[in-house]
Design a protein around this motif. Structure first.
Motif, mmCIF file in Angstrom:
data_model
loop_
_atom_site.group_PDB
_atom_site.id
_atom_site.type_symbol
_atom_site.label_atom_id
_atom_site.label_comp_id
_atom_site.label_asym_id
_atom_site.label_seq_id
_atom_site.Cartn_x
_atom_site.Cartn_y
_atom_site.Cartn_z
ATOM 1 N N ARG A 145 6.308 -3.343 -3.955
ATOM 2 C CA ARG A 145 4.741 -3.759 -3.623
ATOM 3 C C ARG A 145 4.383 -5.134 -4.308
ATOM 4 O O ARG A 145 4.715 -5.110 -5.574
ATOM 5 C CB ARG A 145 3.881 -2.601 -4.072
ATOM 6 C CG ARG A 145 3.893 -1.616 -3.102
ATOM 7 C CD ARG A 145 3.187 -1.806 -1.440
ATOM 8 N NE ARG A 145 1.599 -1.566 -1.729
ATOM 9 C CZ ARG A 145 0.938 -2.581 -1.343
ATOM 10 N NH1 ARG A 145 1.303 -3.735 -1.237
ATOM 11 N NH2 ARG A 145 -0.261 -2.283 -1.315
ATOM 12 N N ALA A 146 3.874 -6.145 -3.881
ATOM 13 C CA ALA A 146 3.725 -7.379 -4.566
ATOM 14 C C ALA A 146 2.518 -8.223 -3.882
ATOM 15 O O ALA A 146 2.311 -7.850 -3.034
ATOM 16 C CB ALA A 146 5.273 -8.300 -4.359
ATOM 17 N N LEU A 147 2.204 -9.140 -4.830
ATOM 18 C CA LEU A 147 1.279 -10.142 -4.384
ATOM 19 C C LEU A 147 1.952 -10.862 -3.205
ATOM 20 O O LEU A 147 3.194 -10.941 -2.965
ATOM 21 C CB LEU A 147 0.785 -11.275 -5.388
ATOM 22 C CG LEU A 147 0.182 -10.356 -6.528
ATOM 23 C CD1 LEU A 147 -0.250 -11.666 -7.569
ATOM 24 C CD2 LEU A 147 -1.304 -9.837 -6.286
ATOM 25 N N ALA A 148 1.194 -11.580 -2.345
ATOM 26 C CA ALA A 148 1.451 -12.251 -1.128
ATOM 27 C C ALA A 148 2.766 -12.961 -1.411
ATOM 28 O O ALA A 148 3.811 -12.949 -0.646
ATOM 29 C CB ALA A 148 0.576 -12.742 -0.215
ATOM 30 N N ASP A 149 2.876 -13.763 -2.319
ATOM 31 C CA ASP A 149 4.039 -14.572 -2.764
ATOM 32 C C ASP A 149 5.252 -14.012 -3.414
ATOM 33 O O ASP A 149 6.018 -14.737 -3.935
ATOM 34 C CB ASP A 149 3.352 -16.115 -3.754
ATOM 35 C CG ASP A 149 2.687 -15.542 -4.963
ATOM 36 O OD1 ASP A 149 2.952 -14.297 -5.180
ATOM 37 O OD2 ASP A 149 2.272 -16.588 -5.783
ATOM 38 N N GLY A 150 4.942 -12.734 -3.721
ATOM 39 C CA GLY A 150 6.181 -12.171 -4.133
ATOM 40 C C GLY A 150 6.964 -11.517 -3.386
ATOM 41 O O GLY A 150 8.001 -10.950 -3.686
ATOM 42 N N GLU A 154 7.588 -6.879 -12.194
ATOM 43 C CA GLU A 154 6.261 -6.618 -12.904
ATOM 44 C C GLU A 154 5.859 -8.107 -13.333
ATOM 45 O O GLU A 154 4.337 -8.165 -13.138
ATOM 46 C CB GLU A 154 6.618 -5.641 -13.799
ATOM 47 C CG GLU A 154 6.997 -4.290 -13.449
ATOM 48 C CD GLU A 154 6.837 -3.340 -14.561
ATOM 49 O OE1 GLU A 154 6.823 -3.538 -15.801
ATOM 50 O OE2 GLU A 154 7.231 -1.981 -14.094
ATOM 51 N N ALA A 200 0.294 -8.837 4.042
ATOM 52 C CA ALA A 200 0.453 -10.442 4.156
ATOM 53 C C ALA A 200 1.686 -10.820 4.293
ATOM 54 O O ALA A 200 2.093 -11.407 3.368
ATOM 55 C CB ALA A 200 -0.322 -10.787 2.576
ATOM 56 N N GLN A 211 -4.005 -9.045 0.644
ATOM 57 C CA GLN A 211 -3.607 -10.071 -0.426
ATOM 58 C C GLN A 211 -2.451 -9.522 -0.919
ATOM 59 O O GLN A 211 -1.736 -10.453 -1.816
ATOM 60 C CB GLN A 211 -4.596 -10.439 -1.580
ATOM 61 C CG GLN A 211 -5.981 -10.755 -1.229
ATOM 62 C CD GLN A 211 -5.980 -12.197 -0.206
ATOM 63 O OE1 GLN A 211 -5.262 -13.072 -0.843
ATOM 64 N NE2 GLN A 211 -6.824 -11.953 0.659
ATOM 65 N N THR A 212 -1.692 -8.587 -0.402
ATOM 66 C CA THR A 212 -0.492 -8.091 -0.926
ATOM 67 C C THR A 212 0.540 -7.765 0.132
ATOM 68 O O THR A 212 0.117 -7.775 1.328
ATOM 69 C CB THR A 212 -0.462 -6.667 -1.712
ATOM 70 O OG1 THR A 212 -1.176 -5.630 -0.960
ATOM 71 C CG2 THR A 212 -1.754 -7.139 -2.840
ATOM 72 N N GLY A 229 3.413 -9.345 -10.794
ATOM 73 C CA GLY A 229 2.578 -8.513 -10.188
ATOM 74 C C GLY A 229 2.750 -7.575 -9.349
ATOM 75 O O GLY A 229 2.071 -6.797 -8.743
ATOM 76 N N GLY A 230 4.200 -7.235 -9.329
ATOM 77 C CA GLY A 230 4.575 -6.200 -8.336
ATOM 78 C C GLY A 230 5.223 -4.995 -9.132
ATOM 79 O O GLY A 230 5.080 -4.693 -10.136
#
Length: 424
Positions: A94-99, A74, A196, A27-28, A77-78
């Protein structure tokens, strides 16, 4: 669609290379933008500038302040980080998939559009000065710098990545900006993402954010030369710190995996020869291990140990004896265990998206392509006991070592003891 087992390398019109490594179920996403230039590109007058530049781009870029750069990542969420080595500089998100979109845009600003304000540079020189002082106060940092300086005296590889307070003092916003253009030129940039992420989406972002990157790379430096020598420093510490280096091979050498296995057999874990002999059988050290350090064209086989000052010379002799012992063929069971440990470490590392992104970028910079894990495993498995003997002979034939000892005066005898035990 099932992604290819080995990620493909795409090249933008300006020379920037792009690698996409989708990992199903994550998911990341991890994004690494890696420049194949670092402290090894520096002459003496510019020592530490690559690291100083890495600090400076975070002080403001693309219209964002230093605080805004980290807050915007941040808030999604990254997290964001960077690192400077001898042969590369890496920026990581490093981030969530949409980041991924945001992460790519922010790193592009850092690499291409840093503010480089004069007041920020003055403050950052102070910060890096404290980092230099901190390294000098940490024995297990300083002893490695001493060994590196002895091994590669008079070369960029022999100077600390942090530089010195004097060498960074002369940097100005303009001259550091010129340094950025040569260090982060498009021909040396690799955009690598894992997790992701899909290939088409990454290519669109790479073209948008890095397709206009410009700048010409600086000329290639001189080949590395292992010089060797002894570096000792008496300091009132509770323990002596020893680093023992021998000339080895670079990452592009056919004997690279033999070097990795040689270090594993010598001191790679609790079953290794050094751990068993120096610690378990003789009680000479609490901490002892062997390791390979490789650059593109040169490398070292190293041993680090911490011990009581009075035991340092004897411990150095034991290390030399175990190295010489590698002239005899390693048993199949011992070599099989070393291979399993090496493959385990490499493949466990691949379970991290960031490690995979960084690994792919490093492979592209070194070999121009990514390597299939099965190909790497086959290279490891192909190493024979005769290969290890041949590499040991090759290492010892140079009759050179670099020895650093830091600690009480009684420990300093370890440096000549190691050289004498090895070469007489």
């Amino acid at each position: 669609m099932t992604p290819p087992k080995t990620p493909r390398v795409h090249t933008l019109a300006n020379g920037v290379r792009v690698v996409c490594d989708p990992i199903p179920g994550l998911q990341t996403v991890a994004l690494s933008v890696v420049a194949g230039r670092g402290a090894r590109a520096e002459d003496l007058a510019h020592s530490g500038w690559s690291h100083l530049l890495e600090h400076m781009v975070f002080k403001g870029a693309g219209g964002r302040s230093a605080r805004a750069i980290v807050e915007v990542i941040e808030a999604a969420g990254g997290n964001i980080n960077a690192a400077t080595g001898y042969e590369r500089t890496s920026f990581q998100v490093r981030a969530l998939a949409d980041g991924l979109d945001l992460g790519s845009a922010v790193i592009a600003d850092l690499v291409q559009r840093p503010a480089m304000a004069e007041a920020d540079l003055a403050r950052e020189k102070q910060v890096v000065g404290q980092e230099i002082a901190e390294a000098a106060d940490a024995p297990d940092d300083l002893v490695f710098e001493m060994a590196q300086a002895a091994a590669f005296a008079g070369q960029p590889l022999g100077r600390p990545i942090l530089g010195t307070t004097d060498s960074i003092a002369s940097a100005t916003p303009r001259t550091l900006g010129d340094w950025r253009a040569s260090l982060y030129g498009p021909a040396s940039l690799v955009i690598s993402a894992a997790g992701a992420v899909d290939e088409d989406g990454l290519l669109r972002l790479a073209e948008r954010d890095f397709g206009g990157a410009g700048g010409a790379p600086s000329p290639a430096g001189e080949p590395g030369r292992f010089v060797g020598g002894q570096s000792t420093h008496a300091k009132p510490l509770e323990q002596a710190n020893l680093v023992l280096l021998l000339p080895a091979v670079g990452a592009s050498d056919d004997a690279y995996f033999a070097l990795r296995l040689l270090a594993e057999v010598l001191g790679g874990g609790m079953a290794s020869r050094l751990f068993q002999e120096a610690r378990e059988n003789r009680g000479l050290a609490y901490a002892i291990d062997a390791y390979p350090e490789t650059y593109s064209d040169v490398g070292v086989l190293g041993v680090y140990a911490g011990c009581a000052a009075g035991d340092a010379a004897e411990l150095a002799k034991v290390c030399a004896g175990e190295i010489v012992g590698l002239l005899n063929p390693v048993g199949e069971a011992e070599l099989s265990r070393a291979k399993a440990q090496l493959k385990g470490a490499m493949f466990m590392g691949r379970e991290s998206a960031l490690a995979r992104a960084e690994q792919a970028a490093g492979q592209v910079l070194m070999f121009g392509r990514t390597l299939d894990p099965d190909e790497i495993a086959a290279e490891v498995d192909a190493v024979t006991p005769a290969d290890l003997v041949a590499l040991t002979e090759r290492i010892l034939a140079q009759k050179a070592s670099a020895t650093a000892v830091l600690g009480p005066r009684a420990a300093l005898k370890a440096a000549p003891a190691f050289q004498t035990e090895l070469f007489g």
